[in-house]
Scaffold this motif. Sequence first.
Motif: not given
Lengths: 267, 284
Positions: A67-70, A196-199, A213-214
């Motif tokens: 999700x974060x990368x894309x 920031x997306x990771x978190x 679930x992330x």
Amino acid sequence: MSGRFLSRVFFAALALFLALPLVVIAGVALNEKKTLAFPPQGLSADWYLQIFTDDAWRAALVHSVLIAASSALISVAIAAPLAWFLWRRVAPWARIVQVLGLSPFILPPVITALGALSFWATIGLYGQPWTVVISHGIFFVSLPLVTITLGFATIDREIIEAGTTMGADDRTLLKTIVFPLIRPYLISGFAFAFVLSLNEYIVAYMTIGFTLETIPIKIFNALRYGYTPTMASVSVFFVLVAVTVFGLVARFGDLPKLLGAWDEGER
Amino acid sequence: MRRTPPEKPADYLPIAFPAAMLGLFFVVPFAIMVAISFFERVQGGFYQPAFTLANYGRFLSAFFGEILVFSLFLAALVSAVCLVLGVPFTYLLTKLSRRVQVAWLIGLLGVLSLSEVIIGFAWSTLLSRTAGISNLFVALGLMQQPRAWTPGFAAVMTGLVYQAFPYTVLVLYPAFSRLDPSLGEAARTLGASPLRAFLTVIVPALRKTLIATFIIVFIFALGAYLLPQILGRPQHWTLSVLVTDQAIYQSNMPFAAAMAVFLVIASLVLVLLANMINRREPAS
């Protein structure tokens, strides 16, 4: 002299304040048994390994990274042409688009989250795993937009002028001069959006919270329905990822300048 | 190269994609949310189109009033504490060598990017009875027995300051690093102590930046949606927490949307205010 000593104490106290909670969770993740005791009772690296060996945590990690990368790619894909247009053209109305790009980051995040929830629910796509990619892409446009705009501001327009005089068209200029000059800003914009997306929790929760679930969602669920040291180890892992990414940005770019400080020479 | 107005339709191409994406996935969702704030809730967790002001009417209740006052009070307090710590910190930071500055900036960015979930979890562990810092105090003989400092108001404050402090420093950083170093030096030459030079020369010179930063950090603190829930009791919940709670757990989207619209308006007014204050200040 005493002034310098006082400021050292002040810095040390703040460093301690910032580091202490992270030290404690790094410690509780070392417990041998499934307990969040500190200091840890018995030492074991199992909970750190669980991030990768436990199916559910690994799946959450994979989701988070994908999700974060894309979404960071989407953020950059929106921010880059926008910043280029603002730099290249005189168009006062384009400022509106710029403000739109900056607002998700300034407004309380719950607003973007609720907007996303309303939107995806209304068009009947609520819960689709990819919806969060788009919503995160929009939510974090602000970061690459700021860094890339800064990158354009550092380009000496006379270089471009020289290129034009020698017969280069826009496409050639973009490829040979503009792109190489703003590449570090593109990469750091991507890095900021990625971390920031990771978190990110609330937008993810309101778009895909009930279907996928992330890592932040999984930590929150563990917080509600049963603590496990893995939530501590994965938190530490995320801190390390963030510090590594920002460390790399600083290593290959100019971090103070990216954050708005002038160069020595510009003073 | 001079900037030129777009002429051919092709000149608009670069901005077409960003404008379309932001329009479709930011403006449209926002508009839908505003619309929902006028809808009626239907039993069972759904809502139906209508035009009612009832959701906004609930703002007039004492319950909502208390939450609003508490949210504003908490955000103001967090912002004030962050500035009191952040202003001297940022000033001293910009005086340090580049290497040290970069190391601090990496650390601050690292903390800033942390999920609220992680910050909440880390502080609830640190302040807990079983694994918390009070055990350390007991070991040092400072306390009789370990105790839990969470949930409570102090825990909420600590968590929020922890989250907002790096943000405060990063907002202040450009202004302080661009500050003319001769300003402080002149004051020192004229015999002012470092502290006096800082308080009487540097702080007044950046007064408007500081006010604008206060507002920006205030909005940031207003946006915290999890920390008051993880580290506090229900009476410490803020507007952002309540929006999430109404939307997800109470399934009352129209009321959640109405509160979100209110939050947007409040934030926008504050942002405009911050911009106005900042604009009048010539670059220092």
